[in-house]
Design an enzyme around this catalytic site. Structure first.
Site, PDB file in Angstrom:
ATOM      1  N   THR A   1       1.487  -8.401  11.948  1.00  0.00           N
ATOM      2  CA  THR A   1       1.255  -7.165  11.227  1.00  0.00           C
ATOM      3  C   THR A   1       0.454  -7.393   9.970  1.00  0.00           C
ATOM      4  O   THR A   1       0.363  -8.478   9.458  1.00  0.00           O
ATOM      5  CB  THR A   1       2.560  -6.492  10.817  1.00  0.00           C
ATOM      6  OG1 THR A   1       2.220  -5.189  10.344  1.00  0.00           O
ATOM      7  CG2 THR A   1       3.247  -7.230   9.689  1.00  0.00           C
TER       8      THR A   1
ATOM      9  N   GLU B   1       6.644   4.691   7.338  1.00  0.00           N
ATOM     10  CA  GLU B   1       6.280   5.938   6.661  1.00  0.00           C
ATOM     11  C   GLU B   1       7.183   7.080   7.131  1.00  0.00           C
ATOM     12  O   GLU B   1       7.186   7.447   8.296  1.00  0.00           O
ATOM     13  CB  GLU B   1       4.800   6.248   6.916  1.00  0.00           C
ATOM     14  CG  GLU B   1       3.906   5.269   6.148  1.00  0.00           C
ATOM     15  CD  GLU B   1       2.424   5.380   6.477  1.00  0.00           C
ATOM     16  OE1 GLU B   1       1.631   4.866   5.703  1.00  0.00           O
ATOM     17  OE2 GLU B   1       2.086   5.981   7.510  1.00  0.00           O
TER      18      GLU B   1
ATOM     19  N   ASN C   1       0.626  10.734   5.637  1.00  0.00           N
ATOM     20  CA  ASN C   1      -0.660  10.414   6.241  1.00  0.00           C
ATOM     21  C   ASN C   1      -1.688  11.524   6.108  1.00  0.00           C
ATOM     22  O   ASN C   1      -2.885  11.291   6.259  1.00  0.00           O
ATOM     23  CB  ASN C   1      -0.466  10.019   7.695  1.00  0.00           C
ATOM     24  CG  ASN C   1       0.071   8.612   7.764  1.00  0.00           C
ATOM     25  OD1 ASN C   1      -0.602   7.692   7.328  1.00  0.00           O
ATOM     26  ND2 ASN C   1       1.288   8.460   8.239  1.00  0.00           N
TER      27      ASN C   1
ATOM     28  N   LYS D   1       4.026  -6.771   3.984  1.00  0.00           N
ATOM     29  CA  LYS D   1       3.775  -5.391   3.599  1.00  0.00           C
ATOM     30  C   LYS D   1       3.369  -4.601   4.834  1.00  0.00           C
ATOM     31  O   LYS D   1       2.919  -5.172   5.833  1.00  0.00           O
ATOM     32  CB  LYS D   1       2.720  -5.281   2.508  1.00  0.00           C
ATOM     33  CG  LYS D   1       1.327  -5.747   2.847  1.00  0.00           C
ATOM     34  CD  LYS D   1       0.459  -4.814   3.621  1.00  0.00           C
ATOM     35  CE  LYS D   1       0.470  -3.400   3.111  1.00  0.00           C
ATOM     36  NZ  LYS D   1      -0.421  -2.566   4.019  1.00  0.00           N
TER      37      LYS D   1
ATOM     38  N   SER E   1      -5.648  11.132  -0.952  1.00  0.00           N
ATOM     39  CA  SER E   1      -5.893  12.073  -2.046  1.00  0.00           C
ATOM     40  C   SER E   1      -5.102  11.691  -3.284  1.00  0.00           C
ATOM     41  O   SER E   1      -4.459  10.679  -3.340  1.00  0.00           O
ATOM     42  CB  SER E   1      -5.603  13.504  -1.590  1.00  0.00           C
ATOM     43  OG  SER E   1      -4.508  13.541  -0.722  1.00  0.00           O
TER      44      SER E   1
ATOM     45  N   THR F   1       0.864  -1.192   0.000  1.00  0.00           N
ATOM     46  CA  THR F   1       0.000   0.000   0.000  1.00  0.00           C
ATOM     47  C   THR F   1       0.896   1.236   0.000  1.00  0.00           C
ATOM     48  O   THR F   1       1.348   1.653  -1.064  1.00  0.00           O
ATOM     49  CB  THR F   1      -0.960   0.040   1.216  1.00  0.00           C
ATOM     50  OG1 THR F   1      -0.224  -0.180   2.409  1.00  0.00           O
ATOM     51  CG2 THR F   1      -2.049  -1.001   1.073  1.00  0.00           C
TER      52      THR F   1
END
Lengths: 409, 409
Positions: free
Chosen positions: A193, A280, A404, A182, A409, A156
């Site tokens: 996870t 991230e 995040n 992932k 978007s 993702t």
């Protein structure tokens, strides 16, 4: 930028006899990306899994639990990215079931022999018709050496696919263990996870698999955190196709059992750490070890308090040895009778705190030197027992906020 | 940019008879900033406080606890910013004591009649000689109408001073309640937040003060969080100079007692909310209410899980109604037997989730409209009881990372 992580070389990922993987573009959320993966398992394979403890678990997680409890002849996994099918109520369950019915028809299986997995945005309706339309292409793509592509197909916000593979010898036979995972955000697994799959051809008694997957999860996926957010979809699955040419392993503590367990733990840890390295916005890979605790639970509490502190994480991002923030986190970790005058703190080889206060010999320059590294170990001594626990995490950077704030978007 | 918060107008802050405040520049960490505040209390005043539950509590907090337990004639507060005197071991205690000895000498008090407070960087040595040198200027500045300047004198990363004041009538007499607070980061108070002071001239029996300060903290500072980091220095102090011209309040449940308690809670909430409005990098003020829980504790757990989720906080920063993240946080809040199929979610007046799934009538446009506001209420119904709890928090923005990556430099 992932921290010391590169895309797996497909030729390093040993196929596992009995496992085939097929990947397609189904347009679940976005066009032109690999978002649908089908994994088939030969007859005779055994499967066990551990799943999120989030009470708001996704529809596919509920089906996986149900099906793994109900039968022993699981023959396929169906994985989509782009949509988590979580927070979707009763309708989500209907759609998860429908997707496995569609695959079952094409593979001539019963729907109950299929485990569904979803990852992506929460609270959106699963576009089951697109998944169904994508299945023929995924099935046509099924092959044994497709692990690297499948690792991509389950991503993702990951920036790199994650895979690990190794071979060991048991009873003279070569045994393969290969896995993919992932995850980059909403990562504080509580059991496992979001999407980890490890397959082996080891001939292990099916009844032993659940203990092995729990052990591996506890030593790997359950010891990582990126943002403290336990996903609704966490799933970690261990597959044994049992085709290797050695005598069946029926005792986990036999020499063969131990060798297999160690290899599975090692592959799982590599996959779990890959998630943190690709956290991230991560710029640092941080190992937190708490020692000298009364029990493992209190050590883990302190380690997670440090790992989840936004103040600690931003200080690491800035390479700023503002290490009092680590002490503060240990202090509020919930160890009620902690004596601060016994605390020790090391940053890699630098001894920063002794007896709860800054060591006179400690200099900012020493702290700064370690903070600038891309891999750092924080070691806290509680000096009240012999237990210890380790957690892996990353820093908190501007990119975490950007990713995040912009994810949908 | 603080969220709907402005600097207090000095003329709105009613002096409290019996309280004087003096502020000086002592150069504790930086030159040319007000960083030293002395508060004197007339004889006959009563003082109670609540302090951080962080086991790594600062040296001044340890002294405050000791002195409030030991005696009832506290006559002065000594507050420095720029240095927290936490994580400083035995030496920190010696220095905190030395600072009160210096002030006691100049005010002709005993050191045990003085409560010391420190805020700022952790794990640095308190420059007690600079504090001592700054005391004469602070003492020369002592006056009753200095609340606004004192609110400035206790700031660290705060962008605005925080104060609140109101007057009520008890038994025909005017009673004043005025308070100041500071804090913007390392905010998840567990008892009280880093530095809140509320003073009243109400004539209340000294023995009632501890119950009143606990009640006020529980309804205000213990219900806010910015980053989930419980400070080492949190202190909330309630002072009653007892000079108002009404009959002594000896029963908290009398009409007079209830009026006073309500006013103290209101001032405390305003001060606590001001800290959230000035949260590091905050762009939104978020009220989280959990209803329909079995008890207050499980409601608070769910509220804090939402309030601490970096994913929820960044979505609010982006005005992105990625509201599944709220459900995920409720799911991992640790309410073991939560039934997801009963969950309801409102965002202000928009009903988003019913029975655990997205309502068909809900549209992104409705969610977006609320998310763009600067003040937002998240209301989650657990549908399993009648208890509720409210927590106030802010979003997580790029500026939070910038501020905390740069704090010491």
């Amino acid at each position: 930028m992932p921290v010391n992580l590169t895309a797996p070389n497909p030729s390093d990922l040993h196929p596992v006899p009995g496992v085939k993987l097929g990947i397609a573009m189904a347009g679940v959320r976005k066009a032109n990306r690999r978002d649908l993966t089908v994994v088939t398992l030969d007859e005779g394979s055994a499967v066990a899994g551990v799943f999120t403890q989030n009470r708001f678990c996704a529809a596919p997680v509920q089906l996986c639990r149900e099906r793994l409890a109900g039968r022993t002849d699981i023959r396929a996994l169906l994985i989509n990215t782009g949509n988590a099918n979580a927070g979707t109520g009763e309708d989500g369950l209907v759609r998860a079931r429908a997707s496995t019915i569609a695959l079952a028809r094409q593979l001539h299986l019963s729907p109950e022999q299929i485990l569904p997995f979803s990852t992506g945005v929460i609270m959106e309706t699963l576009p089951v018709e697109r998944i169904e339309a994508g299945l023929p292409a995924a099935i046509a793509d099924l092959k044994a050496d497709n692990w690297a592509v499948a690792a991509e197909g389950i991503m993702t916000t990951d920036t790199l696919p994650k895979a690990a593979s190794r071979q060991i010898t048991i009873g003279g036979a070569t045994v393969t263990i290969t896995g993919i995972s992932k995850g980059a955000g909403m990562i504080k697994p509580n059991m496992a996870t979001m999407l980890g799959y490890v397959a082996t051809d080891a001939k292990v008694a099916p009844g032993l698999l659940q203990a092995m997957v729990t052990e591996a999860a506890d030593a790997s996926f359950n010891r990582i955190t990126i943002d403290g957010d336990t996903s609704t979809n966490d799933s970690f699955v261990l597959i044994a196709t049992r085709q290797a040419a050695h005598a069946e392993i029926t005792d986990l503590n036999s020499a063969e059992g131990q060798a297999l367990r160690a290899a599975i733990v090692a592959v799982s840890q590599q996959l779990a750490q890959a998630i943190v390295r690709d956290g991230e916005g991560a710029t640092k890979f941080i190992t937190i070890t708490i020692e000298g605790g009364r029990d493992k639970a209190e050590c883990a509490k302190a380690a997670y308090a440090i790992a989840h502190s936004p103040l600690v994480k931003t200080a690491f991002f800035a390479s700023d040895p503002n290490l009092g923030r680590i002490l503060a986190a240990v202090g509020y970790a919930g160890i009620d009778d902690l004596d601060q005058s016994l605390i020790e703190l090391h940053l890699d080889d630098v001894h920063v705190v002794t007896k709860g206060g800054r060591r006179p010999e400690y200099t900012e320059a020493d702290g700064q030197r370690v903070m600038k590294q891309s891999e750092i170990t924080i070691r806290v001594g509680l000096s009240r027992g012999t237990a210890s626990a380790t957690v892996w995490t990353c820093d908190l950077s501007h990119d975490y906020v950007t990713i995040n704030a912009d994810y949908r978007s």
